[in-house]
Scaffold this motif. Structure first.
Motif, short mmCIF file in Angstrom:
data_model
loop_
_atom_site.label_atom_id
_atom_site.label_comp_id
_atom_site.label_asym_id
_atom_site.label_seq_id
_atom_site.Cartn_x
_atom_site.Cartn_y
_atom_site.Cartn_z
N THR A 59 0.85 -1.19 0.00
CA THR A 59 0.00 0.00 0.00
C THR A 59 0.88 1.24 0.00
O THR A 59 1.72 1.40 0.87
CB THR A 59 -0.91 0.02 1.25
OG1 THR A 59 -1.55 -1.24 1.37
CG2 THR A 59 -1.94 1.11 1.17
N LEU A 62 0.55 5.51 2.86
CA LEU A 62 -0.27 5.32 4.05
C LEU A 62 -0.15 6.54 4.97
O LEU A 62 0.96 7.01 5.23
CB LEU A 62 0.17 4.08 4.83
CG LEU A 62 -0.24 2.75 4.24
CD1 LEU A 62 0.47 1.62 4.99
CD2 LEU A 62 -1.73 2.57 4.32
N THR A 65 -4.06 9.39 10.74
CA THR A 65 -4.48 10.67 11.31
C THR A 65 -5.25 10.41 12.59
O THR A 65 -6.18 9.61 12.59
CB THR A 65 -5.39 11.44 10.32
OG1 THR A 65 -4.70 11.59 9.09
CG2 THR A 65 -5.78 12.79 10.87
N ASP A 67 -7.97 11.38 14.88
CA ASP A 67 -9.19 12.18 14.79
C ASP A 67 -9.57 12.74 16.16
O ASP A 67 -10.14 13.84 16.25
CB ASP A 67 -10.34 11.34 14.25
CG ASP A 67 -10.04 10.79 12.86
OD1 ASP A 67 -9.56 11.56 12.01
OD2 ASP A 67 -10.26 9.59 12.65
N THR A 81 -7.92 7.45 11.72
CA THR A 81 -8.23 7.07 10.35
C THR A 81 -6.92 6.76 9.63
O THR A 81 -5.94 7.50 9.79
CB THR A 81 -8.96 8.22 9.61
OG1 THR A 81 -10.12 8.59 10.34
CG2 THR A 81 -9.34 7.82 8.20
N THR A 83 -5.53 6.23 5.78
CA THR A 83 -5.85 6.37 4.36
C THR A 83 -4.61 6.04 3.52
O THR A 83 -3.49 6.04 4.02
CB THR A 83 -6.32 7.81 4.04
OG1 THR A 83 -5.30 8.73 4.43
CG2 THR A 83 -7.63 8.13 4.74
#
Length: 84
Positions: A59, A62, A65, A67, A81, A83
């Protein structure tokens, strides 16, 4: 540890994750870690390391974060999170 100390460790973890530094990220784990992720079990730190390295290899970009983080005394809870 105090909430502030735990928050500093969380920040180190996020920084290591976001730079793709699996070794520094895993330095924060206890040597006796056993990770359960849905149907998958990782019974020791070396299997957790292998899983994360595979995850980062498969991936790109990456980003973790935070939140929300809150706590009381020596406890910290974070909602995050990831992403790519």
């Amino acid at each position: 540890m105090s909430f502030e100390q735990n928050e500093a460790v969380l920040t180190r973890a996020v920084d290591a994750w976001n730079s793709g530094d699996v070794d520094s990220y895993l330095d924060l784990y206890d040597e006796r870690i056993k990770l359960h992720a849905g149907p998958y079990d990782f019974p020791d730190k070396s299997s957790v390391a292998e899983m994360y390295r595979g995850f980062f290899a498969a991936t790109s970009d990456l980003v973790l974060t935070i939140d929300e983080a809150f706590g009381d005394g020596d406890r910290l809870c974070a909602r995050y999170t990831v992403t790519a």
